[in-house]
Design a protein around this motif. Structure first.
Motif, PDB file in Angstrom:
ATOM      1  N   MET A 185       9.640  12.348  -8.073  1.00 52.27           N
ATOM      2  CA  MET A 185       9.200  11.258  -7.236  1.00 52.27           C
ATOM      3  C   MET A 185       9.319   9.966  -8.066  1.00 52.27           C
ATOM      4  N   THR A 186       9.885   8.952  -7.428  1.00 53.32           N
ATOM      5  CA  THR A 186      10.091   7.696  -8.143  1.00 53.32           C
ATOM      6  C   THR A 186       8.776   6.952  -8.311  1.00 53.32           C
ATOM      7  N   ARG A 187       8.809   6.011  -9.211  1.00 51.68           N
ATOM      8  CA  ARG A 187       7.612   5.222  -9.484  1.00 51.68           C
ATOM      9  C   ARG A 187       7.205   4.416  -8.250  1.00 51.68           C
ATOM     10  N   ARG A 188       8.158   3.884  -7.530  1.00 51.72           N
ATOM     11  CA  ARG A 188       7.881   3.090  -6.333  1.00 51.72           C
ATOM     12  C   ARG A 188       7.185   3.933  -5.263  1.00 51.72           C
ATOM     13  N   LYS A 189       7.657   5.158  -5.068  1.00 48.66           N
ATOM     14  CA  LYS A 189       7.029   6.042  -4.088  1.00 48.66           C
ATOM     15  C   LYS A 189       5.592   6.382  -4.485  1.00 48.66           C
ATOM     16  N   LYS A 190       5.352   6.586  -5.775  1.00 52.20           N
ATOM     17  CA  LYS A 190       4.010   6.884  -6.256  1.00 52.20           C
ATOM     18  C   LYS A 190       3.068   5.706  -5.977  1.00 52.20           C
ATOM     19  N   ILE A 191       3.547   4.499  -6.207  1.00 53.37           N
ATOM     20  CA  ILE A 191       2.725   3.307  -5.962  1.00 53.37           C
ATOM     21  C   ILE A 191       2.422   3.179  -4.474  1.00 53.37           C
ATOM     22  N   LEU A 192       3.427   3.333  -3.626  1.00 53.93           N
ATOM     23  CA  LEU A 192       3.225   3.235  -2.184  1.00 53.93           C
ATOM     24  C   LEU A 192       2.288   4.332  -1.677  1.00 53.93           C
ATOM     25  N   LEU A 193       2.428   5.538  -2.222  1.00 56.71           N
ATOM     26  CA  LEU A 193       1.544   6.637  -1.845  1.00 56.71           C
ATOM     27  C   LEU A 193       0.097   6.338  -2.265  1.00 56.71           C
ATOM     28  N   GLY A 194      -0.075   5.776  -3.460  1.00 61.00           N
ATOM     29  CA  GLY A 194      -1.411   5.396  -3.933  1.00 61.00           C
ATOM     30  C   GLY A 194      -2.040   4.324  -3.043  1.00 61.00           C
ATOM     31  N   ILE A 195      -1.229   3.350  -2.639  1.00 56.82           N
ATOM     32  CA  ILE A 195      -1.721   2.300  -1.744  1.00 56.82           C
ATOM     33  C   ILE A 195      -2.075   2.885  -0.384  1.00 56.82           C
ATOM     34  N   ALA A 196      -1.229   3.741   0.137  1.00 55.46           N
ATOM     35  CA  ALA A 196      -1.462   4.361   1.447  1.00 55.46           C
ATOM     36  C   ALA A 196      -2.732   5.217   1.435  1.00 55.46           C
ATOM     37  N   ALA A 197      -3.022   5.859   0.335  1.00 59.99           N
ATOM     38  CA  ALA A 197      -4.246   6.661   0.238  1.00 59.99           C
ATOM     39  C   ALA A 197      -5.457   5.784  -0.063  1.00 59.99           C
ATOM     40  N   GLY A 198      -5.250   4.689  -0.777  1.00 58.71           N
ATOM     41  CA  GLY A 198      -6.353   3.821  -1.177  1.00 58.71           C
ATOM     42  C   GLY A 198      -6.931   3.000  -0.039  1.00 58.71           C
ATOM     43  N   ILE A 199      -6.103   2.552   0.884  1.00 58.96           N
ATOM     44  CA  ILE A 199      -6.591   1.704   1.989  1.00 58.96           C
ATOM     45  C   ILE A 199      -7.585   2.454   2.872  1.00 58.96           C
ATOM     46  N   PRO A 200      -7.296   3.664   3.361  1.00 60.00           N
ATOM     47  CA  PRO A 200      -8.315   4.378   4.150  1.00 60.00           C
ATOM     48  C   PRO A 200      -9.592   4.679   3.347  1.00 60.00           C
ATOM     49  N   ALA A 201      -9.422   5.001   2.063  1.00 56.81           N
ATOM     50  CA  ALA A 201     -10.591   5.273   1.229  1.00 56.81           C
ATOM     51  C   ALA A 201     -11.440   4.012   1.087  1.00 56.81           C
ATOM     52  N   LEU A 202     -10.808   2.860   0.900  1.00 55.65           N
ATOM     53  CA  LEU A 202     -11.532   1.599   0.799  1.00 55.65           C
ATOM     54  C   LEU A 202     -12.252   1.267   2.104  1.00 55.65           C
ATOM     55  N   LEU A 203     -11.587   1.502   3.231  1.00 52.29           N
ATOM     56  CA  LEU A 203     -12.220   1.268   4.531  1.00 52.29           C
ATOM     57  C   LEU A 203     -13.420   2.189   4.739  1.00 52.29           C
ATOM     58  N   LEU A 204     -13.304   3.427   4.344  1.00 51.95           N
ATOM     59  CA  LEU A 204     -14.415   4.373   4.461  1.00 51.95           C
ATOM     60  C   LEU A 204     -15.598   3.932   3.605  1.00 51.95           C
ATOM     61  N   ILE A 205     -15.331   3.501   2.391  1.00 52.66           N
ATOM     62  CA  ILE A 205     -16.395   3.010   1.511  1.00 52.66           C
ATOM     63  C   ILE A 205     -17.050   1.776   2.121  1.00 52.66           C
ATOM     64  N   LEU A 206     -16.261   0.883   2.689  1.00 50.88           N
ATOM     65  CA  LEU A 206     -16.787  -0.329   3.322  1.00 50.88           C
ATOM     66  C   LEU A 206     -17.691   0.012   4.505  1.00 50.88           C
ATOM     67  N   VAL A 207     -17.279   0.959   5.349  1.00 50.65           N
ATOM     68  CA  VAL A 207     -18.077   1.357   6.509  1.00 50.65           C
ATOM     69  C   VAL A 207     -19.388   2.010   6.068  1.00 50.65           C
ATOM     70  N   VAL A 208     -19.328   2.923   5.124  1.00 47.99           N
ATOM     71  CA  VAL A 208     -20.533   3.616   4.646  1.00 47.99           C
ATOM     72  C   VAL A 208     -21.493   2.614   3.993  1.00 47.99           C
ATOM     73  N   THR A 209     -20.963   1.708   3.183  1.00 51.65           N
ATOM     74  CA  THR A 209     -21.806   0.698   2.539  1.00 51.65           C
ATOM     75  C   THR A 209     -22.456  -0.205   3.580  1.00 51.65           C
ATOM     76  N   SER A 210     -21.703  -0.612   4.589  1.00 46.28           N
ATOM     77  CA  SER A 210     -22.242  -1.469   5.652  1.00 46.28           C
ATOM     78  C   SER A 210     -23.383  -0.770   6.383  1.00 46.28           C
ATOM     79  N   ILE A 211     -23.214   0.485   6.707  1.00 47.23           N
ATOM     80  CA  ILE A 211     -24.260   1.241   7.398  1.00 47.23           C
ATOM     81  C   ILE A 211     -25.508   1.344   6.529  1.00 47.23           C
ATOM     82  N   LEU A 212     -25.334   1.597   5.243  1.00 47.40           N
ATOM     83  CA  LEU A 212     -26.484   1.694   4.344  1.00 47.40           C
ATOM     84  C   LEU A 212     -27.215   0.360   4.231  1.00 47.40           C
ATOM     85  N   VAL A 213     -26.487  -0.750   4.170  1.00 48.03           N
ATOM     86  CA  VAL A 213     -27.109  -2.071   4.069  1.00 48.03           C
ATOM     87  C   VAL A 213     -27.833  -2.426   5.362  1.00 48.03           C
ATOM     88  N   ILE A 214     -27.210  -2.157   6.505  1.00 52.32           N
ATOM     89  CA  ILE A 214     -27.801  -2.487   7.808  1.00 52.32           C
ATOM     90  C   ILE A 214     -29.151  -1.777   8.000  1.00 52.32           C
TER      91      ILE A 214
END
Length: 169
Positions: free
Chosen positions: A1-30
């Motif tokens: 797997m090329t370096r570019r594909k690894k970076i794109l895969l990391g970004i693709a996995a990171g965005i949903p994880a970041l959104l999930l963390i944001l939603v859970v944190t928001s619920i806890l704060v509310i």
């Protein structure tokens, strides 16, 4: 797997994880007492600035699971004397919200309920009333008060057990 594909895969996995963390944190704060008090103080400041009166709120509650806001023992003091009844008081204000209701509206009001509102309007001998002047001077509106209420798009509006008292000195 090329370096570019690894970076794109990391970004693709990171965005949903970041959104999930944001939603859970928001619920806890509310759900915290800090957030409830923060919103209560913001409501008081906004109403005081827009009306010029002094506001008291007994309690503020936000039920995030049902998107429901309850404000108990809301009191608005106008220019009446210290011993007189306040300009307005409401036993309970309940708002039920609807998220993502349209392209241009993030939040709409499904229901607005006002329980036991009481308005004590006083007209003094010089013709002035106990209705205060807003602290913030606004530009004259191009729309009527009725149009503003219609624009809120409230699904259901209910007033129960209201009282309006008029006193002329």
């Amino acid at each position: 797997m090329t370096r570019r594909k690894k970076i794109l895969l990391g970004i693709a996995a990171g965005i949903p994880a970041l959104l999930l963390i944001l939603v859970v944190t928001s619920i806890l704060v509310i759900r915290t007492a800090w957030f409830q008090n923060f919103v209560k103080e913001k409501i008081i400041a906004a109403v005081e600035d827009s009306t010029g009166g002094v506001v008291e709120i007994g309690s503020f509650q936000f039920d995030w699971t049902h998107l429901t806001v309850r404000i108990r023992n809301f009191v608005l003091h106008g220019t009446e004397t210290k011993g007189a009844d306040p300009l307005a008081s409401v036993g309970l204000v309940e708002l039920r919200l609807k998220l993502f209701s349209g392209l241009y509206h993030l939040v709409d009001l499904r229901y607005l309920g006002v329980d036991q509102p009481r308005v004590d309007l006083i007209v003094f001998p010089d013709g002035k009333t106990n209705i205060p002047e807003p602290k913030i001077k606004k530009q004259p509106s191009q729309t009527s008060g009725l149009q503003t209420v219609v624009d809120l798009k409230i699904g259901q509006f209910q007033i129960k057990d209201g009282l309006l008292e008029y006193l002329q000195h």
